[in-house]
Design an enzyme around this catalytic site. Sequence first.
Site, PDB file in Angstrom:
ATOM      1  N   LYS A  56      38.266  31.080  46.158  1.00 20.86           N
ATOM      2  CA  LYS A  56      37.632  32.394  46.262  1.00 20.86           C
ATOM      3  C   LYS A  56      37.141  32.639  47.699  1.00 20.86           C
ATOM      4  O   LYS A  56      37.092  31.694  48.505  1.00 20.86           O
ATOM      5  CB  LYS A  56      36.476  32.452  45.260  1.00 20.86           C
ATOM      6  CG  LYS A  56      36.920  32.285  43.807  1.00 20.86           C
ATOM      7  CD  LYS A  56      35.727  32.412  42.854  1.00 20.86           C
ATOM      8  CE  LYS A  56      36.151  32.273  41.403  1.00 20.86           C
ATOM      9  NZ  LYS A  56      35.019  32.520  40.471  1.00 20.86           N
ATOM     10  N   TYR A 112      40.546  40.055  36.222  1.00 20.81           N
ATOM     11  CA  TYR A 112      39.337  39.777  35.442  1.00 20.81           C
ATOM     12  C   TYR A 112      39.135  40.787  34.301  1.00 20.81           C
ATOM     13  O   TYR A 112      38.001  40.968  33.843  1.00 20.81           O
ATOM     14  CB  TYR A 112      38.108  39.753  36.357  1.00 20.81           C
ATOM     15  CG  TYR A 112      37.937  38.469  37.148  1.00 20.81           C
ATOM     16  CD1 TYR A 112      37.858  37.219  36.506  1.00 20.81           C
ATOM     17  CD2 TYR A 112      37.824  38.472  38.536  1.00 20.81           C
ATOM     18  CE1 TYR A 112      37.685  36.041  37.217  1.00 20.81           C
ATOM     19  CE2 TYR A 112      37.652  37.290  39.251  1.00 20.81           C
ATOM     20  CZ  TYR A 112      37.586  36.078  38.582  1.00 20.81           C
ATOM     21  OH  TYR A 112      37.404  34.903  39.293  1.00 20.81           O
ATOM     22  N   ASN A 119      31.009  30.575  43.075  1.00 20.31           N
ATOM     23  CA  ASN A 119      31.385  29.253  42.580  1.00 20.31           C
ATOM     24  C   ASN A 119      32.736  28.746  43.101  1.00 20.31           C
ATOM     25  O   ASN A 119      33.398  27.938  42.474  1.00 20.31           O
ATOM     26  CB  ASN A 119      31.283  29.196  41.055  1.00 20.31           C
ATOM     27  CG  ASN A 119      32.236  30.138  40.362  1.00 20.31           C
ATOM     28  OD1 ASN A 119      33.015  30.830  41.024  1.00 20.31           O
ATOM     29  ND2 ASN A 119      32.203  30.164  39.039  1.00 20.31           N
ATOM     30  N   HIS A 158      38.649  29.409  41.360  1.00 21.01           N
ATOM     31  CA  HIS A 158      39.067  29.846  40.021  1.00 21.01           C
ATOM     32  C   HIS A 158      40.125  28.900  39.468  1.00 21.01           C
ATOM     33  O   HIS A 158      40.951  28.387  40.229  1.00 21.01           O
ATOM     34  CB  HIS A 158      39.666  31.260  40.100  1.00 21.01           C
ATOM     35  CG  HIS A 158      40.405  31.662  38.852  1.00 21.01           C
ATOM     36  ND1 HIS A 158      39.766  32.212  37.769  1.00 21.01           N
ATOM     37  CD2 HIS A 158      41.716  31.560  38.498  1.00 21.01           C
ATOM     38  CE1 HIS A 158      40.659  32.438  36.802  1.00 21.01           C
ATOM     39  NE2 HIS A 158      41.847  32.048  37.226  1.00 21.01           N
ATOM     40  N   GLU A 207      48.298  34.966  34.606  1.00 25.89           N
ATOM     41  CA  GLU A 207      47.750  35.026  35.963  1.00 25.89           C
ATOM     42  C   GLU A 207      48.830  34.720  37.005  1.00 25.89           C
ATOM     43  O   GLU A 207      48.892  35.374  38.046  1.00 25.89           O
ATOM     44  CB  GLU A 207      46.578  34.041  36.085  1.00 25.89           C
ATOM     45  CG  GLU A 207      45.374  34.499  35.279  1.00 25.89           C
ATOM     46  CD  GLU A 207      44.252  33.473  35.151  1.00 25.89           C
ATOM     47  OE1 GLU A 207      43.247  33.792  34.502  1.00 25.89           O
ATOM     48  OE2 GLU A 207      44.379  32.348  35.701  1.00 25.89           O
TER      49      GLU A 207
HETATM   50  P1  IDP Z   1      35.368  30.678  34.866  1.00 25.27           P
HETATM   51  O1  IDP Z   1      35.632  31.124  36.300  1.00 25.27           O
HETATM   52  O2  IDP Z   1      34.701  29.350  34.822  1.00 25.27           O
HETATM   53  O3  IDP Z   1      36.601  30.755  34.009  1.00 25.27           O
HETATM   54  P2  IDP Z   1      34.495  33.127  33.579  1.00 25.27           P
HETATM   55  O4  IDP Z   1      33.573  33.208  32.412  1.00 25.27           O
HETATM   56  O5  IDP Z   1      35.932  33.418  33.369  1.00 25.27           O
HETATM   57  O6  IDP Z   1      34.291  31.690  34.252  1.00 25.27           O
HETATM   58  O7  IDP Z   1      33.924  34.109  34.682  1.00 25.27           O
HETATM   59  C1  IDP Z   1      34.697  34.444  35.813  1.00 25.27           C
HETATM   60  C2  IDP Z   1      33.831  34.414  37.041  1.00 25.27           C
HETATM   61  O8  IDP Z   1      32.802  35.383  36.909  1.00 25.27           O
HETATM   62  C3  IDP Z   1      33.072  33.097  37.251  1.00 25.27           C
HETATM   63  O9  IDP Z   1      33.852  32.105  37.864  1.00 25.27           O
HETATM   64  C4  IDP Z   1      31.956  33.570  38.149  1.00 25.27           C
HETATM   65  O10 IDP Z   1      32.406  33.734  39.488  1.00 25.27           O
HETATM   66  C5  IDP Z   1      31.643  34.941  37.569  1.00 25.27           C
HETATM   67  N1  IDP Z   1      30.543  34.877  36.622  1.00 25.27           N
HETATM   68  C6  IDP Z   1      30.554  34.360  35.354  1.00 25.27           C
HETATM   69  N2  IDP Z   1      29.354  34.463  34.761  1.00 25.27           N
HETATM   70  C7  IDP Z   1      28.546  35.069  35.687  1.00 25.27           C
HETATM   71  C8  IDP Z   1      27.162  35.457  35.676  1.00 25.27           C
HETATM   72  O11 IDP Z   1      26.434  35.257  34.703  1.00 25.27           O
HETATM   73  N3  IDP Z   1      26.709  36.041  36.819  1.00 25.27           N
HETATM   74  C9  IDP Z   1      27.485  36.272  37.906  1.00 25.27           C
HETATM   75  N4  IDP Z   1      28.769  35.926  37.962  1.00 25.27           N
HETATM   76  C10 IDP Z   1      29.311  35.329  36.870  1.00 25.27           C
HETATM   77 MG    MG Z   2      37.729  32.383  33.454  1.00 21.50          MG
END
Ligand code: IDP
Ligand code: MG
Length: 152
Positions: A12, A52, A115, A118, A129
């Site tokens: 990212k 997303y 984070n 992805h 994807e």
């Molecule tokens: P993942 O990336 O671990 O699969 P997902 O639930 O698919 O997690 O969410 C996609 C992305 O959305 C996460 O990697 C993170 O960057 C962001 N995200 C998820 N939950 C939150 C939140 O509670 N606050 C802000 N960003 C979030």
């Molecule tokens: Mg995800």
Amino acid sequence: MSNTERTFIMIKPDGVHRGIVGEIIKRFEQKGFKLVAMKFMQASVAHLENHYADLSKKPFFAGLVKYMASGPVVAMVWEGLNAVKTGRVMLGETNPADSKPGTIRGDYAIHVGRNICHGSDAVESAQKEIALWFKPEELTSWEPAQNPWIYE
Ligand code: IDP
Ligand code: MG
């Protein structure tokens, strides 16, 4: 069990910004996965909304898309046995606070909204994807007869 399972891994904008592209690629290489495709690009808001789409109702959706569009990303396809599941293990939990040291998010991130990396969460979403980010001709194929891979 398939040695040709593929997952979509994307560094990212924060991972690029912080200079840990090489570190993340290194982990997948050293684990034993095979790089099938990679591109460095800045994705459009529309493309990221599509990527997303499942999260479009979440309160953080707009911020997520804005952050993902804020700079270049490294989009990759990695292949190998259990690539999807093992890729997720290597990433750690969605929230870096819950990610163990030794995982990418556990080692390099502190906030769920930044984070670093992805990874597809299932074989089916990986296929979706990969098709969204790459044209079929951008996916390389290592013909075993010409390019034997160590695990095949
Ligand atoms: P993942 O990336 O671990 O699969 P997902 O639930 O698919 O997690 O969410 C996609 C992305 O959305 C996460 O990697 C993170 O960057 C962001 N995200 C998820 N939950 C939150 C939140 O509670 N606050 C802000 N960003 C979030
Ligand atoms: Mg995800």
